[in-house]
Design an enzyme around this catalytic site. Structure first.
Site, PDB file in Angstrom:
ATOM      1  CD  GLU A   1       0.682  -1.594   7.885  1.00  0.00           C
ATOM      2  OE1 GLU A   1       0.399  -0.777   8.786  1.00  0.00           O
ATOM      3  OE2 GLU A   1       1.102  -1.242   6.766  1.00  0.00           O
TER       4      GLU A   1
ATOM      5  CD  GLU B   1       7.910  -0.014   7.304  1.00  0.00           C
ATOM      6  OE1 GLU B   1       7.022  -0.815   6.965  1.00  0.00           O
ATOM      7  OE2 GLU B   1       8.031   1.124   6.810  1.00  0.00           O
TER       8      GLU B   1
ATOM      9  CG  ASP C   1      -0.379  -0.060   2.516  1.00  0.00           C
ATOM     10  OD1 ASP C   1       0.865  -0.126   2.601  1.00  0.00           O
ATOM     11  OD2 ASP C   1      -1.130  -0.037   3.519  1.00  0.00           O
ATOM     12  CB  SER C   2       4.563   1.741  -0.300  1.00  0.00           C
ATOM     13  OG  SER C   2       4.726   0.556  -1.062  1.00  0.00           O
TER      14      SER C   2
ATOM     15  CE  LYS D   1       3.299  -5.785   3.776  1.00  0.00           C
ATOM     16  NZ  LYS D   1       2.769  -4.705   4.642  1.00  0.00           N
TER      17      LYS D   1
ATOM     18  CG  ASP E   1       0.422  -4.085   2.063  1.00  0.00           C
ATOM     19  OD1 ASP E   1       0.428  -4.885   3.012  1.00  0.00           O
ATOM     20  OD2 ASP E   1       1.220  -3.141   1.950  1.00  0.00           O
TER      21      ASP E   1
HETATM   22  O1  KIV Z   1       3.525  -1.094   1.516  1.00  0.00           O
HETATM   23  C1  KIV Z   1       4.712  -1.454   1.501  1.00  0.00           C
HETATM   24  O2  KIV Z   1       5.458  -1.218   0.546  1.00  0.00           O
HETATM   25  C2  KIV Z   1       5.228  -2.165   2.652  1.00  0.00           C
HETATM   26  C3  KIV Z   1       6.705  -2.329   2.755  1.00  0.00           C
HETATM   27  C4  KIV Z   1       7.299  -1.072   3.207  1.00  0.00           C
HETATM   28  C5  KIV Z   1       7.078  -3.488   3.579  1.00  0.00           C
HETATM   29  O3  KIV Z   1       4.470  -2.568   3.500  1.00  0.00           O
END
Ligand code: KIV
Length: 272
Positions: A114, A182, A43-44, A112, A82
């Site tokens: 968090e 992280e 989600d970056s 993924k 994500d």
């Molecule tokens: O969203 C993302 O790119 C991430 C990485 C920084 C691990 O969660």
């Protein structure tokens, strides 16, 4: 293609796991060609592709759309998608549905999420129960930026250190097959990596994690913000701007398109 068992074997062999983010057809294709073990459609995306100030506004539809494009460029790489902010917080039913959409519509191999609270552990268990592999994420989790009061390294104080370590153990017990760490001190990354049997992948978590992940735009010098843990391997922002500026100059000065770039009509008396 790699699978969940491959990553466990890599940890056993002490061979580092390489994860790189990608968000579309070209980045997926380049990351696959570069030989990374895993692609993360993170989600970056919100910050490095969509221009938001943080990751919170990214939607499930955004991740599905970008994951589909990434898969078209990387059909032989294990892709983790994500789960966006609030897509796994409201109910177990919605969490399972959203995770399944990332697999069925996004064509990801795993998801993924968090955090390590009791609710997050329940979410991990529920998704794993649907036979969907889960990567967990602890430490400086970007979806908690408001709760943390900024992007602050986590686990520096003894109590925080112990809390993150306990959450890491609980995450393994809940069935996650991998853990992203992280923005934590190297000592904590090392302790967690030595304690867990599932692989850890670090970003700003020191040298002792079982693998490393970087954001595509960070390592290629295309992001606005550069945290301490980012190594820039190439400065594509400058190279891109220079190329675009050269095109602009050449069009204005009438030097593009020159002879070699134009089509000629067939002359009337030569049309056979
Ligand atoms: O969203 C993302 O790119 C991430 C990485 C920084 C691990 O969660």
């Amino acid at each position: 293609m790699n699978n969940v068992r491959t990553f466990k074997k890599l940890k056993k062999k002490a061979e580092k796991i390489v994860m790189i983010t990608a968000y579309d057809y070209p980045s997926g294709k380049y990351v696959e060609e570069a030989g990374a073990d895993i692609i993360l459609v993170g989600d970056s995306l919100g910050m490095v592709v969509l221009g938001y100030p943080d990751t919170l506004k990214v939607t499930l539809e955004d991740i599905i759309h970008h994951c589909q494009a990434c898969r078209r460029g990387a059909d032989d790489t294990f892709i983790v998608a994500d789960m966006p902010f609030m897509s796994y917080h409201l109910s177990i039913e919605q969490t399972k549905l959203n995770a399944s959409r990332l697999i069925l519509e996004g064509n990801a191999n795993a998801v993924k999420l968090e955090g390590g609270s009791l609710n997050r552990l329940a979410a991990i268990e529920a998704i794993v129960d649907c036979e969907i592999p889960v990567v967990a994420h602890l430490g400086l989790t970007p979806q908690s930026v408001y709760a943390f009061g900024g992007y602050r390294v986590q686990g520096k104080k003894a109590a925080e250190f112990e809390k993150i370590l306990a959450q890491a153990k609980a995450i393994e017990a809940a069935g996650a097959f991998m853990l992203v760490l992280e923005g934590i001190p190297e000592e904590l990354g090392k302790t967690i990596s030595e304690t867990l049997s599932i692989p850890t992948v670090g970003i700003g978590a020191g040298r002792y994690c079982d693998g490393q992940v970087l954001v595509y735009h960070d390592l290629l010098g295309m992001a606005d913000f550069k945290p301490k843990f980012v190594k820039t391997y190439e400065n594509l922002a400058d190279k891109t701007i220079n190329a675009l500026a050269e095109f602009t100059r050449e069009v204005k000065s009438l030097s593009f398109p020159s002879e070699e770039y134009i089509y000629n009509a067939i002359k009337k008396n030569e049309d056979n």
